[in-house]
Design a protein around this motif. Sequence first.
Motif, mmCIF file in Angstrom:
data_model
loop_
_atom_site.group_PDB
_atom_site.id
_atom_site.type_symbol
_atom_site.label_atom_id
_atom_site.label_comp_id
_atom_site.label_asym_id
_atom_site.label_seq_id
_atom_site.Cartn_x
_atom_site.Cartn_y
_atom_site.Cartn_z
ATOM 1 N N ARG A 156 67.958 -115.362 -37.934
ATOM 2 C CA ARG A 156 68.552 -115.463 -36.734
ATOM 3 C C ARG A 156 68.759 -114.251 -35.766
ATOM 4 O O ARG A 156 69.450 -113.886 -34.910
ATOM 5 N N LEU A 157 67.831 -112.998 -36.247
ATOM 6 C CA LEU A 157 67.837 -111.766 -35.370
ATOM 7 C C LEU A 157 67.136 -112.001 -34.226
ATOM 8 O O LEU A 157 66.223 -112.857 -33.940
ATOM 9 N N PHE A 158 67.506 -111.418 -33.075
ATOM 10 C CA PHE A 158 66.747 -111.498 -31.922
ATOM 11 C C PHE A 158 66.512 -110.172 -30.899
ATOM 12 O O PHE A 158 67.171 -109.225 -31.613
ATOM 13 N N GLY A 159 65.906 -109.913 -30.064
ATOM 14 C CA GLY A 159 65.801 -109.129 -29.262
ATOM 15 C C GLY A 159 64.737 -107.966 -29.615
ATOM 16 O O GLY A 159 63.644 -108.435 -30.434
ATOM 17 N N LYS A 160 64.828 -106.748 -28.891
ATOM 18 C CA LYS A 160 63.673 -105.808 -29.204
ATOM 19 C C LYS A 160 63.778 -104.820 -30.571
ATOM 20 O O LYS A 160 64.999 -104.781 -30.861
ATOM 21 N N PHE A 161 62.833 -104.537 -30.976
ATOM 22 C CA PHE A 161 62.725 -103.549 -32.154
ATOM 23 C C PHE A 161 63.184 -102.302 -31.674
ATOM 24 O O PHE A 161 62.638 -101.740 -30.851
ATOM 25 N N PRO A 162 63.771 -101.756 -32.705
ATOM 26 C CA PRO A 162 64.034 -100.190 -32.287
ATOM 27 C C PRO A 162 62.831 -99.180 -32.600
ATOM 28 O O PRO A 162 61.904 -99.703 -33.290
ATOM 29 N N ASP A 163 63.007 -98.117 -31.959
ATOM 30 C CA ASP A 163 61.766 -97.248 -32.122
ATOM 31 C C ASP A 163 61.808 -97.015 -33.484
ATOM 32 O O ASP A 163 60.527 -96.614 -33.940
ATOM 33 N N ALA A 164 62.661 -96.747 -34.308
ATOM 34 C CA ALA A 164 62.727 -96.437 -35.679
ATOM 35 C C ALA A 164 61.599 -97.031 -36.668
ATOM 36 O O ALA A 164 61.024 -96.566 -37.372
ATOM 37 N N LEU A 165 61.548 -98.396 -36.209
ATOM 38 C CA LEU A 165 60.475 -99.170 -36.834
ATOM 39 C C LEU A 165 59.010 -98.356 -37.008
ATOM 40 O O LEU A 165 58.276 -98.274 -37.829
ATOM 41 N N GLY A 166 58.798 -97.657 -35.883
ATOM 42 C CA GLY A 166 57.552 -96.931 -35.620
ATOM 43 C C GLY A 166 57.291 -95.870 -36.754
ATOM 44 O O GLY A 166 56.398 -95.532 -36.957
ATOM 45 N N ASN A 167 58.759 -95.435 -37.264
ATOM 46 C CA ASN A 167 58.444 -94.273 -38.368
ATOM 47 C C ASN A 167 58.411 -95.023 -39.628
ATOM 48 O O ASN A 167 58.462 -94.245 -40.666
ATOM 49 N N MET A 168 58.467 -96.419 -39.868
ATOM 50 C CA MET A 168 58.457 -96.708 -41.519
ATOM 51 C C MET A 168 57.134 -96.956 -41.635
ATOM 52 O O MET A 168 56.675 -98.148 -42.365
ATOM 53 N N THR A 169 56.358 -95.765 -42.068
ATOM 54 C CA THR A 169 55.060 -95.854 -42.438
ATOM 55 C C THR A 169 54.560 -96.453 -43.685
ATOM 56 O O THR A 169 53.412 -96.293 -44.102
ATOM 57 N N ALA A 170 55.473 -96.312 -44.469
ATOM 58 C CA ALA A 170 55.149 -96.680 -45.979
ATOM 59 C C ALA A 170 55.195 -98.373 -46.050
ATOM 60 O O ALA A 170 54.756 -99.142 -47.042
ATOM 61 N N LEU A 171 55.659 -99.186 -44.859
ATOM 62 C CA LEU A 171 55.658 -100.725 -44.841
ATOM 63 C C LEU A 171 54.250 -101.355 -45.320
ATOM 64 O O LEU A 171 53.350 -101.094 -44.746
ATOM 65 N N LYS A 172 54.680 -101.956 -46.329
ATOM 66 C CA LYS A 172 53.316 -102.994 -46.617
ATOM 67 C C LYS A 172 53.544 -104.367 -46.211
ATOM 68 O O LYS A 172 52.721 -105.022 -46.002
ATOM 69 N N VAL A 173 54.832 -104.609 -46.371
ATOM 70 C CA VAL A 173 55.126 -106.293 -46.088
ATOM 71 C C VAL A 173 56.277 -106.266 -44.992
ATOM 72 O O VAL A 173 57.218 -105.663 -45.404
ATOM 73 N N LEU A 174 56.231 -106.964 -43.780
ATOM 74 C CA LEU A 174 56.972 -106.960 -42.921
ATOM 75 C C LEU A 174 57.313 -108.515 -42.512
ATOM 76 O O LEU A 174 56.150 -109.132 -42.193
ATOM 77 N N ASP A 175 58.515 -109.088 -43.044
ATOM 78 C CA ASP A 175 58.783 -110.572 -42.896
ATOM 79 C C ASP A 175 59.680 -110.763 -41.721
ATOM 80 O O ASP A 175 60.790 -110.436 -42.022
ATOM 81 N N LEU A 176 59.119 -111.310 -40.722
ATOM 82 C CA LEU A 176 60.232 -111.579 -39.570
ATOM 83 C C LEU A 176 60.072 -112.866 -39.301
ATOM 84 O O LEU A 176 60.494 -113.603 -38.062
ATOM 85 N N SER A 177 59.957 -113.847 -40.285
ATOM 86 C CA SER A 177 59.525 -115.248 -39.881
ATOM 87 C C SER A 177 60.976 -116.010 -39.634
ATOM 88 O O SER A 177 62.171 -115.553 -40.202
ATOM 89 N N GLU A 178 60.811 -117.017 -39.021
ATOM 90 C CA GLU A 178 61.809 -117.965 -38.717
ATOM 91 C C GLU A 178 63.050 -117.441 -38.348
ATOM 92 O O GLU A 178 64.191 -117.441 -38.583
ATOM 93 N N ASN A 179 62.996 -116.674 -37.035
ATOM 94 C CA ASN A 179 63.966 -115.875 -36.263
ATOM 95 C C ASN A 179 63.818 -116.440 -34.633
ATOM 96 O O ASN A 179 63.027 -117.411 -34.565
#
Length: 601
Positions: free
Chosen positions: A296-319
């Motif tokens: 149940r997260l909402f809103g804008k993503f923080p700029d810091a996401l742009g630095n998470m360059t190792a991410l392979k899996v990003l699961d934001l489903s059902e929010n």
Amino acid sequence: MLPQLLISCSSSMLRSTNLLFTLVVISIAPFSQLVHALAPQPQHDHGSGCIPAERAALLSFHKGITRDNADILASWHGQDCCRWSGVRCSNQTGHVIKLHLRNTSPDLDPYDVCDDANSLVGEISPSLISLKHLEHLDLSMNCLGPNSAIPQFLGSMENLRYLNLSGMPFTGRVPCQLGNLSSLQYLDLGMSYYYRTYSTDITWLTKLPLMQYLSMTGINLSRIADWPRTLNMIPSLRVINLVECALDTASQSLPVLNLTKLEKLDLSGNNLGHSVASSWFWNLTSLKYLGLGGTRLFGKFPDALGNMTALKVLDLSENTLDETGNLKSLLKNLCCLEILDLSGNFMIGDIGVLMKGLPQCTWEILMELHFHGNRFIGTLPNFIGEFSSLSVLDLSNNKLTGSIPPEVMNSTCLTFLDLSSNHFNGSVPTELGSLKNLVDLDLSKNNLNGVITEEHFANLQCLKTIDLSSNNLKIVVDSNWRSPFRLQSAVFSSCQMGPLFPTWLQQLREIDSLDISSTALEDKFPNWFWYTFSQSTYLNISNNQISGSLPAHMEGMALEELYLSSNRLTGSIPSLLTNITMLDISNNNFSGGIPSNFEAS
Ligand SMILES: *[C@@H]1O[C@H](CO)[C@@H](O)[C@H](O)[C@H]1NC(C)=O
Ligand SMILES: *[C@@H]1O[C@H](CO)[C@@H](O)[C@H](O)[C@H]1NC(C)=O
Ligand SMILES: *[C@@H]1O[C@H](CO)[C@@H](O)[C@H](O)[C@H]1NC(C)=O
Ligand SMILES: *[C@@H]1O[C@H](CO)[C@@H](O)[C@H](O)[C@H]1NC(C)=O
Ligand SMILES: *[C@@H]1O[C@H](CO)[C@@H](O)[C@H](O)[C@H]1NC(C)=O
Ligand SMILES: *[C@@H]1O[C@H](CO)[C@@H](O)[C@H](O)[C@H]1NC(C)=O
Ligand SMILES: *[C@@H]1O[C@H](CO)[C@@H](O)[C@H](O)[C@H]1NC(C)=O
Ligand SMILES: *[C@@H]1O[C@H](CO)[C@@H](O)[C@H](O)[C@H]1NC(C)=O
Ligand SMILES: *[C@@H]1O[C@H](CO)[C@@H](O)[C@H](O)[C@H]1NC(C)=O
């Protein structure tokens, strides 16, 4: 308990009312084969076998087991306990160092291990304490200690490095004694019986300075508000699984982030309900896996996401996320991304623009795109063909339009393609037939038209499920066609197949479930029909103009559900469809009585 089975049935005798009958079926589930996979049992160099006190401890443990249908412990006799299955001794000291009794039964329901025929059932004997040198204990997925708490005495097995109790039916408080296991590196307490265990204090975890893997899935941690601060004191952590832990916030700020080795953080299924940007974990640039499904997260993503360059899996489903614009610019440098799950949100925008926004550096490595259940519009872009590693493409339940570009079929790694419940129109490209790895195909509930021929199926040798229903498709397959696949399930409802039963259906001989309702069949059942589908459990043939009668004997059939309603069938209802739980023969012209194995309810 006997299952209650409803049968709606109206024959010419009973046409006026829609009577319900109950058929009583006693089914005996067969016990499956012995399926536990057990650790190898290398012999140690101590010729004389295991240490007597440890052998005695294992025998006491055995006494606590009241059911072992799969004969897991059948080898637990004789002097040398180091040769017993699941037991391993040190080849230097002769001490038992490993007890690995994980239940790996393939038909196991991980949410109800006590219902599994192959689970070990019983209590966990405290005699295990005598295995003072034990380093590895895995009792996962067994029905041991049902309805009791996780045993406190496990906290005295101080040499444990690996403890796996996942899927076990515990209740009550998680013992803080586990904090004595100072060598522990892997602690898997992932409970599949959600919320029956709880903890009100997890500070004991900070006494485990070597811990790399922590799973507390399904444990109620709702009363622990400062859980991020506690975990931040264990810098060795690489994996944190806190799925379904009744956590109500991740909105904290930590002055210093210690978790520089963390690779996986899964918080799915917690009711966080705050703005996504205020979460504490955004500066963890080592993360490869971030699971935030159903939080149940909402809103804008923080700029810091742009630095998470190792991410392979990003699961934001059902929010309730709706910010695709902002997300797109942040993904720009995430060149390791393999799996992106945005399904079940309120995202709007053009699918082509979103896909174009996926960083070019990922186009050849992206494996899964889950976009279903949003409000995406627009047409599927041709350049989708350049996503050459794509294995899962799920765009179902959006508002996509236009035709299916043949280039989609350039992604020959596709195993799962779901475009259902959109507004796609035009014909289905014959290039479909080149998806040689495709397992599941769903094009249902669109406005597709044109003809499906054997060309569409040419190289689909892996196909297991297909759904083409609710379009305007016509299926015309040559009678000499030889099926490249062995389907488990096919839904052709509302595709035009008739008026005669197409003979190519005989190629689906081993299918489990077939729906050919509303397919404009006006034929009688051909001789081959019931024979071909004698091992199917689900057949839906309703809403056609089929005439003639059913075979007199259907005893040998595997059918559990048979839908024949709204046809022109005559004659009597055959007796003894042995396994049937649902039979709908309404709106036909049957005569005669209800067979004796149907009891009125
Ligand atoms: C003893 O076990 C270790 C690891 O378990 C292995 O590397 C080693 O080769 C074994 N030694 C003998 C003599 O079997
Ligand atoms: C614990 O066991 C479960 C199932 O038996 C397995 O899925 C899980 O990966 C194991 N955990 C660890 C840390 O190995
Ligand atoms: C284990 O931990 C508990 C509570 O944390 C403590 O009271 C107990 O003395 C410890 N036991 C051993 C054997 O260290
Ligand atoms: C978790 O525990 C709290 C406090 O005991 C309780 O109020 C809550 O209902 C539990 N949550 C779930 C999902 O069971
Ligand atoms: C970071 O971890 C170390 C080692 O566990 C601990 O002493 C320190 O307090 C932690 N820092 C924070 C901010 O929690
Ligand atoms: C993340 O790091 C940035 C600077 O690198 C800092 O301004 C911000 O407060 C940090 N965010 C969190 C949640 O720790
Ligand atoms: C991203 O990383 C760079 C370089 O490490 C840093 O300067 C910048 O502040 C970070 N941005 C955010 C939003 O954390
Ligand atoms: C993609 O598919 C199209 C049509 O099927 C084909 O003409 C084209 O060469 C393919 N492109 C690539 C990059 O494979
Ligand atoms: C598909 O629908 C679009 C409108 O969304 C229309 O412009 C186009 O002509 C249709 N194409 C076909 C082949 O029916």
